[in-house]
Design an enzyme around this catalytic site. Structure first.
Site, PDB file in Angstrom:
ATOM      1  N   ASP A   1       0.930  -1.005   0.049  1.00 12.22           N
ATOM      2  CA  ASP A   1      -0.163  -0.056   0.123  1.00 12.22           C
ATOM      3  C   ASP A   1       0.888   1.160   0.078  1.00 12.22           C
ATOM      4  OD1 ASP A   1      -2.214   1.285   0.037  1.00 12.22           O
ATOM      5  OD2 ASP A   1      -3.138   0.921   1.991  1.00 12.22           O
TER       6      ASP A   1
ATOM      7  N   HIS B   1      -9.922  -1.925  -7.777  1.00 13.61           N
ATOM      8  CA  HIS B   1      -9.928  -1.117  -6.837  1.00 13.61           C
ATOM      9  C   HIS B   1      -9.249   0.195  -7.301  1.00 13.61           C
ATOM     10  CE1 HIS B   1     -10.013   0.849  -2.866  1.00 13.61           C
ATOM     11  NE2 HIS B   1      -8.534   0.724  -2.622  1.00 13.61           N
TER      12      HIS B   1
HETATM   13  C1  HEM Z   1      -5.009   2.238  -3.675  1.00 10.34           C
HETATM   14  C2  HEM Z   1      -6.061  -1.199  -0.418  1.00 10.34           C
HETATM   15  C3  HEM Z   1      -9.934   1.363   1.171  1.00 10.34           C
HETATM   16  C4  HEM Z   1      -8.865   4.768  -2.227  1.00 10.34           C
HETATM   17  C5  HEM Z   1      -4.831   1.132  -2.736  1.00 10.34           C
HETATM   18  C6  HEM Z   1      -3.837  -0.039  -2.968  1.00 10.34           C
HETATM   19  C7  HEM Z   1      -4.150  -0.900  -2.216  1.00 10.34           C
HETATM   20  C8  HEM Z   1      -5.606  -0.573  -1.506  1.00 10.34           C
HETATM   21  C9  HEM Z   1      -3.308  -2.202  -1.922  1.00 10.34           C
HETATM   22  C10 HEM Z   1      -2.885   0.071  -3.907  1.00 10.34           C
HETATM   23  C11 HEM Z   1      -1.416   0.824  -3.135  1.00 10.34           C
HETATM   24  C12 HEM Z   1      -1.339   2.061  -3.883  1.00 10.34           C
HETATM   25  O1  HEM Z   1      -1.369   2.354  -5.107  1.00 10.34           O
HETATM   26  O2  HEM Z   1      -1.013   2.950  -3.172  1.00 10.34           O
HETATM   27  C13 HEM Z   1      -7.234  -0.915   0.393  1.00 10.34           C
HETATM   28  C14 HEM Z   1      -7.799  -1.676   1.033  1.00 10.34           C
HETATM   29  C15 HEM Z   1      -8.981  -0.979   1.735  1.00 10.34           C
HETATM   30  C16 HEM Z   1      -9.037   0.455   1.001  1.00 10.34           C
HETATM   31  C17 HEM Z   1      -7.425  -3.057   1.635  1.00 10.34           C
HETATM   32  C18 HEM Z   1      -9.915  -1.139   2.643  1.00 10.34           C
HETATM   33  C19 HEM Z   1      -9.561  -1.859   3.551  1.00 10.34           C
HETATM   34  C20 HEM Z   1      -9.940   2.563   0.371  1.00 10.34           C
HETATM   35  C21 HEM Z   1     -10.992   3.512   0.406  1.00 10.34           C
HETATM   36  C22 HEM Z   1     -10.711   4.340  -0.692  1.00 10.34           C
HETATM   37  C23 HEM Z   1      -9.395   4.040  -1.159  1.00 10.34           C
HETATM   38  C24 HEM Z   1     -12.165   3.428   1.345  1.00 10.34           C
HETATM   39  C25 HEM Z   1     -11.383   5.555  -0.876  1.00 10.34           C
HETATM   40  C26 HEM Z   1     -13.017   5.802  -0.795  1.00 10.34           C
HETATM   41  C27 HEM Z   1      -7.575   4.409  -2.697  1.00 10.34           C
HETATM   42  C28 HEM Z   1      -6.906   5.287  -3.727  1.00 10.34           C
HETATM   43  C29 HEM Z   1      -5.825   4.685  -4.257  1.00 10.34           C
HETATM   44  C30 HEM Z   1      -5.710   3.200  -3.300  1.00 10.34           C
HETATM   45  C31 HEM Z   1      -7.484   6.608  -4.359  1.00 10.34           C
HETATM   46  C32 HEM Z   1      -4.924   5.078  -5.319  1.00 10.34           C
HETATM   47  C33 HEM Z   1      -5.549   4.922  -6.670  1.00 10.34           C
HETATM   48  C34 HEM Z   1      -4.492   5.221  -7.809  1.00 10.34           C
HETATM   49  O3  HEM Z   1      -4.119   6.575  -7.358  1.00 10.34           O
HETATM   50  O4  HEM Z   1      -4.341   4.823  -8.592  1.00 10.34           O
HETATM   51  N1  HEM Z   1      -5.909   0.869  -1.900  1.00 10.34           N
HETATM   52  N2  HEM Z   1      -7.716   0.379   0.058  1.00 10.34           N
HETATM   53  N3  HEM Z   1      -8.992   2.922  -0.620  1.00 10.34           N
HETATM   54  N4  HEM Z   1      -6.982   3.366  -2.643  1.00 10.34           N
HETATM   55 FE1  HEM Z   1      -7.533   1.765  -1.323  1.00 10.34          FE
END
Ligand code: HEM
Length: 445
Positions: free
Chosen positions: A171, A308
């Protein structure tokens, strides 16, 4: 990476770069004596608050970094009557619970559902002992003017899982770069500071002057059902003949997330992991879902639309490129590793001490354009498939089946139905993280 454009000694450190420690305590409190609290804030607490500037150099890092934020109820309790210009903040997260976020209210921690949370101290350090020592110091300074409403101890996962969330994925890779502050890495979007800091370029809302350089903090306690997630991947493993069964399960997980567990983007390496790419900051964020000869609106051979990563930031999928809906994430995992018993049964324990998940933190200057928008209009939206990680039906019902296409690269039209939620919201609150000068001149007396 710093620039004279932003007043980095005035902006709390978690907002732009994150406190990035292995332990972080979220200490939610109730103010029971407003006058006493305010009188201790300036001379007592302020010197403990860690500004951005202090985190930028190794030799100025404090043993325990401290940030402080208030809910609307907290500001009201302090007799601050100014309207900060954000309805989501003013109404509190509970107001968004089912219809906007899709949470089931019955799963909410009672403290988040109640009215006792006035603020939160974020305490980050290498050890829980350091965190607790700083908390004791703060409580002594505040001299009985606050009581604990709730707390959540965040901790990085151990050994080779450090930096990975509980499903196992790296992450903290793709946060936006901020104009005038950070030098963008290849592929990193550059966003105006006003999307994250009130009163800066790009923030068009009228605010009281003292709110400048503050930010809204959306906090969420997101439980992760790890054994259930792992079982789903095994049961629905893809069928690439060149991969083992384990690798085919990993492939499905990577396509649901949009990155491999290593962090390598699926858009760049759709069917095999590439740990060297994952570890290279010059390459691991340098993609935008478009590929020569492929139609961006129909091609899911590289990355599924519902992944996601793609749901929460569609990149080139939106033209012109979206500059309105961005957050800076600064969360940390909480809870212990999966036990052998849970692994054997494929079911998360109901023992509260074994609950695990993500202490999710997002900063933005407009909650309805930031966190709430991403959850409601992108993740929960069935168009292009509901987000298989965090998406819900948007109506507060549990385990409503999601049916995204694109998860199987061999047959992108194939639908793999997901019958249960792997992330369960335990609630949260919206806070305002004021500048240090606002703490000194407006909140303290
Ligand atoms: C990216 C996991 C909840 C928004 C990521 C990444 C992982 C991850 C593994 C990729 C790492 C990275 O690119 O930095 C999770 C898990 C969640 C969760 C396991 C819940 C337990 C959320 C929530 C939101 C969110 C609630 C917003 C509503 C984002 C965004 C990115 C991201 C904006 C980057 C996307 C990009 O710029 O390409 N998340 N996330 N995440 N997540 Fe989550």
């Amino acid at each position: 990476s710093a620039d004279a454009g932003l007043n980095l000694t005035n902006i709390q450190g978690d907002i732009l770069i994150g406190m990035k420690k292995n332990k972080e305590l979220f200490f939610f409190f109730t103010i029971i004596n407003s006058t006493l609290f305010r009188s201790q804030l300036g001379s007592g607490i302020l010197p403990l608050i860690t500004p951005t500037s202090q985190l930028l150099a190794v030799d100025t890092q404090p043993t325990t970094a401290v940030n402080l934020a208030f809910s609307q109820r907290g500001l009201t309790t302090l007799d601050i009557t100014d309207d900060l210009g954000d309805t989501a903040f003013a109404n509190g997260q509970i107001d968004n619970v089912a219809s906007i976020l899709g949470d089931e209210t019955s799963n909410w921690e009672s403290a988040f559902a109640g009215t006792s949370i006035h603020g939160v101290f974020l305490l980050a350090s290498d050890t829980v002992d350091n965190v607790n020592a700083t908390l004791s110091q703060i409580q002594a300074l505040l001299n009985g003017s606050i009581t604990e409403a709730y707390s959540l101890q965040g901790q990085a996962r151990p050994a080779d899982q450090q930096g990975h969330e509980h499903f196992g994925f790296m992450d903290g890779i793709s946060n936006p770069a901020v104009t005038g502050f950070s030098t963008p890495l290849p592929g990193q979007q550059v966003i105006d500071p006003g999307l994250f800091l009130l009163g800066e370029t790009g923030d068009t809302v009228t605010r009281p002057a003292w709110a400048k350089d503050g930010s809204f903090l959306a906090f969420r306690q997101l439980q992760q059902r790890v054994p259930e997630f792992n079982k789903f991947l095994v049961d629905n493993a893809l069928s690439n003949p060149n991969l083992t069964a384990d690798q085919n399960a990993e492939l499905l997980g990577a396509r649901m997330m949009g990155r491999w567990k290593s962090g390598a983007p699926v858009d760049l390496t759709p069917t095999v992991d590439d740990p060297v790419l994952a570890a290279d900051p010059q390459r691991n964020n340098n993609f935008n879902y478009s590929h020569p000869g492929f139609d961006l609106d129909t091609d899911q051979t590289h990355c599924p639309f519902s992944a996601h990563l793609r749901k929460t930031n569609p990149r080139a999928g939106l033209t012109p490129e979206n500059t309105a809906n961005h957050i800076i994430r600064a969360g940390i995992p909480y809870g212990p590793e999966v036990t052998d018993a849970e692994n054997a049964s494929n079911v998360s324990s109901t023992d509260p001490s074994l609950e695990r998940g993500l202490a999710f933190v997002a900063y933005q200057s407009d909650i309805n354009a930031g966190f709430a928008f991403l959850q409601q209009f992108w993740a929960n939206n069935a168009g292009y498939g509901v987000d298989p990680i965090i998406g819900t039906d948007g109506l507060g019902q549990p385990d409503v089946p999601r049916s995204p296409s694109g998860l199987d690269p061999a047959d992108p039209t194939r639908i793999i139905t997901i019958e249960q939620d792997f992330v369960v919201s335990r609630g949260g609150e919206y806070f305002f993280s004021p500048s240090l000068s606002a703490i000194q001149n407006t909140l303290a007396i």
